[in-house]
Design a protein around this motif. Structure first.
Motif, PDB file in Angstrom:
ATOM      1  N   GLY A 143     -25.865   4.655  -7.918  1.00  0.00           N
ATOM      2  CA  GLY A 143     -26.897   5.656  -7.624  1.00  0.00           C
ATOM      3  C   GLY A 143     -26.589   7.029  -8.165  1.00  0.00           C
ATOM      4  O   GLY A 143     -27.184   8.019  -7.724  1.00  0.00           O
ATOM      5  N   GLU A 144     -25.688   7.137  -9.138  1.00  0.00           N
ATOM      6  CA  GLU A 144     -25.331   8.440  -9.713  1.00  0.00           C
ATOM      7  C   GLU A 144     -26.298   8.750 -10.861  1.00  0.00           C
ATOM      8  O   GLU A 144     -25.972   8.634 -12.038  1.00  0.00           O
ATOM      9  N   ILE A 145     -27.497   9.143 -10.472  1.00  0.00           N
ATOM     10  CA  ILE A 145     -28.568   9.377 -11.444  1.00  0.00           C
ATOM     11  C   ILE A 145     -28.271  10.609 -12.311  1.00  0.00           C
ATOM     12  O   ILE A 145     -28.431  10.576 -13.534  1.00  0.00           O
ATOM     13  N   LYS A 146     -27.841  11.687 -11.683  1.00  0.00           N
ATOM     14  CA  LYS A 146     -27.611  12.918 -12.436  1.00  0.00           C
ATOM     15  C   LYS A 146     -26.472  12.761 -13.448  1.00  0.00           C
ATOM     16  O   LYS A 146     -26.641  13.129 -14.626  1.00  0.00           O
ATOM     17  N   PRO A 147     -25.282  12.231 -13.075  1.00  0.00           N
ATOM     18  CA  PRO A 147     -24.241  12.023 -14.099  1.00  0.00           C
ATOM     19  C   PRO A 147     -24.703  11.102 -15.224  1.00  0.00           C
ATOM     20  O   PRO A 147     -24.306  11.283 -16.373  1.00  0.00           O
ATOM     21  N   TYR A 148     -25.546  10.116 -14.891  1.00  0.00           N
ATOM     22  CA  TYR A 148     -26.055   9.202 -15.913  1.00  0.00           C
ATOM     23  C   TYR A 148     -26.874   9.963 -16.958  1.00  0.00           C
ATOM     24  O   TYR A 148     -26.695   9.771 -18.169  1.00  0.00           O
ATOM     25  N   HIS A 149     -27.767  10.846 -16.524  1.00  0.00           N
ATOM     26  CA  HIS A 149     -28.600  11.597 -17.460  1.00  0.00           C
ATOM     27  C   HIS A 149     -27.791  12.665 -18.187  1.00  0.00           C
ATOM     28  O   HIS A 149     -28.094  12.992 -19.348  1.00  0.00           O
ATOM     29  N   ILE A 150     -26.815  13.234 -17.532  1.00  0.00           N
ATOM     30  CA  ILE A 150     -25.962  14.206 -18.231  1.00  0.00           C
ATOM     31  C   ILE A 150     -25.238  13.529 -19.391  1.00  0.00           C
ATOM     32  O   ILE A 150     -25.136  14.074 -20.490  1.00  0.00           O
ATOM     33  N   GLU A 151     -24.752  12.315 -19.185  1.00  0.00           N
ATOM     34  CA  GLU A 151     -24.011  11.607 -20.223  1.00  0.00           C
ATOM     35  C   GLU A 151     -24.929  11.180 -21.371  1.00  0.00           C
ATOM     36  O   GLU A 151     -24.578  11.333 -22.548  1.00  0.00           O
ATOM     37  N   VAL A 152     -26.118  10.649 -21.069  1.00  0.00           N
ATOM     38  CA  VAL A 152     -26.998  10.216 -22.158  1.00  0.00           C
ATOM     39  C   VAL A 152     -27.489  11.421 -22.956  1.00  0.00           C
ATOM     40  O   VAL A 152     -27.642  11.347 -24.193  1.00  0.00           O
ATOM     41  N   SER A 153     -27.706  12.566 -22.301  1.00  0.00           N
ATOM     42  CA  SER A 153     -28.081  13.779 -23.021  1.00  0.00           C
ATOM     43  C   SER A 153     -26.933  14.264 -23.905  1.00  0.00           C
ATOM     44  O   SER A 153     -27.142  14.692 -25.050  1.00  0.00           O
TER      45      SER A 153
END
Length: 352
Positions: free
Chosen positions: A224-234
């Motif tokens: 459920g770590e949505i924010k770290p996931y999007h930070i990494e893909v960005s």
């Protein structure tokens, strides 16, 4: 009157006299031991609104204590503060002093009313003492009637010398301009002396696709770590843009990244795709948006699509060799001679 009745009256009078004397004696002893309070003002005349100090002194047995009131109703006076001091030995008992500060906003001979003070043994109130009323004269502030009434003066103007302010205004404008330039320079290329990112050792699209595969295999979405996931893909896409188009995408805000892609000659449709992708990541990173799992996996698919559509594809080696050989073959030479000359040129270019 008979002798018997006179004798009876005599005995009754003697008994009454003895009882009265005993009562007087007992009463005298009680008055000697009973608590009392004295009040003394520091002055008997004040100006309206001035503070007045009243000194209180409560004499009482040592086993009792004064319970000072939290508030007092002393109209027409107003209580300002009550400063109590520790008790001190006095005769066979103790004396507890205090200072009561009051003021008045009415004029005339005003009477400070009597008020009660309670004495307690720690468990209950055992005695009450009352102060005496005090008369205080309250007068208005004196006026100087000897002089004439003067007109009200207007506000004084502050002298300004505008010629002395011009250098400071010019300095402020110059500092603002330097600050603006320095801020934009640091935002676009902080802590760098070179103008473009270094060339990566491997093709940027290979590095980006491998990083996207690792991100897809990571447990970030499962936890459920949505924010770290999007930070990494960005971060992966921005690093890809740095290697692919030689712009500092990792250190720019999204509008600057899109503007730099335009300067790099990227197609407007591709720029729009990168803009939507980066803005979707920014909403999660900075606006606390939480998309569902399907949307998260969709953003990863969008990243792969952008990389595939913009990756650099070198021309086929055979076509490049034929074109080079055709250009290097002079009229009258064979293709083999031209190929040999091209090989010699490459060898010479490889030698430092």
């Amino acid at each position: 009157m008979s002798r018997g009745s006179w004798g009876g009256n005599r005995r009754a009078a003697i008994v009454s006299l003895l009882l009265a004397c005993g009562a007087l004696g007992v009463g005298g002893d009680l008055r000697g031991q009973s608590p009392r309070v004295a009040i003394e003002p520091d002055t008997t005349e004040i100006h309206v609104g001035d503070p007045l100090a009243l000194r209180l002194s409560v004499e009482h047995p040592a086993d009792l204590a004064v319970r000072w009131p939290d508030s007092l109703s002393l109209g027409p006076f107003e209580a300002l503060a009550l400063e109590a001091s520790p008790p001190e030995a006095y005769g066979e008992g103790v004396r507890t002093p205090a200072v009561l500060h009051v003021t008045a906003f009415e004029l005339g001979e005003l009477e400070l009313p009597s008020f009660d003070l309670e004495l307690t043994d720690g468990a209950s109130v055992t005695a009450t003492v009352s102060t005496d009323p005090v008369v205080i004269g309250v007068t208005t502030v004196g006026l100087d009637e000897s002089g004439d009434i003067r007109d009200v003066k207007g506000p004084r103007a502050i002298a300004r010398n505008w010629l002395l302010l011009w250098p400071w205004l010019l300095l402020a404008v110059a500092l603002a301009g330097v600050g603006y330039w320095w801020g934009r320079r640091r935002r676009r290329s902080p802590h760098r002396t070179d103008s473009r990112p270094p060339v990566p050792a491997r093709p940027p699209h290979e590095i980006a696709l491998e990083a996207l595969d690792r991100l897809e295999a990571s447990p970030l979405l499962e936890r459920g770590e949505i924010k770290p996931y999007h930070i990494e893909v960005s971060r992966i896409i921005r690093a890809y843009l740095e290697g692919r188009y030689r712009i500092w995408a990792l250190e720019m805000i999204t509008p600057d990244v899109i503007s730099s892609l335009g300067h790099a000659g990227v197609d407007p449709g591709l720029r729009t795709g990168f803009e939507r992708f980066l803005e979707a990541c920014d909403l999660v990173k900075f606006a606390k948006r939480r998309p569902d799992e399907a949307a998260c996996r969709g953003i990863l698919a969008d990243a792969r699509t952008l990389v595939e559509r913009t990756k650099f594809v070198p021309p086929p080696p055979a076509a490049e060799s034929e074109a080079t050989a055709a250009e290097a073959t002079a009229p009258g030479e064979t293709a083999a001679d031209g190929a040999e000359a091209t090989a010699d040129d490459r060898t010479e270019a490889a030698v430092p």
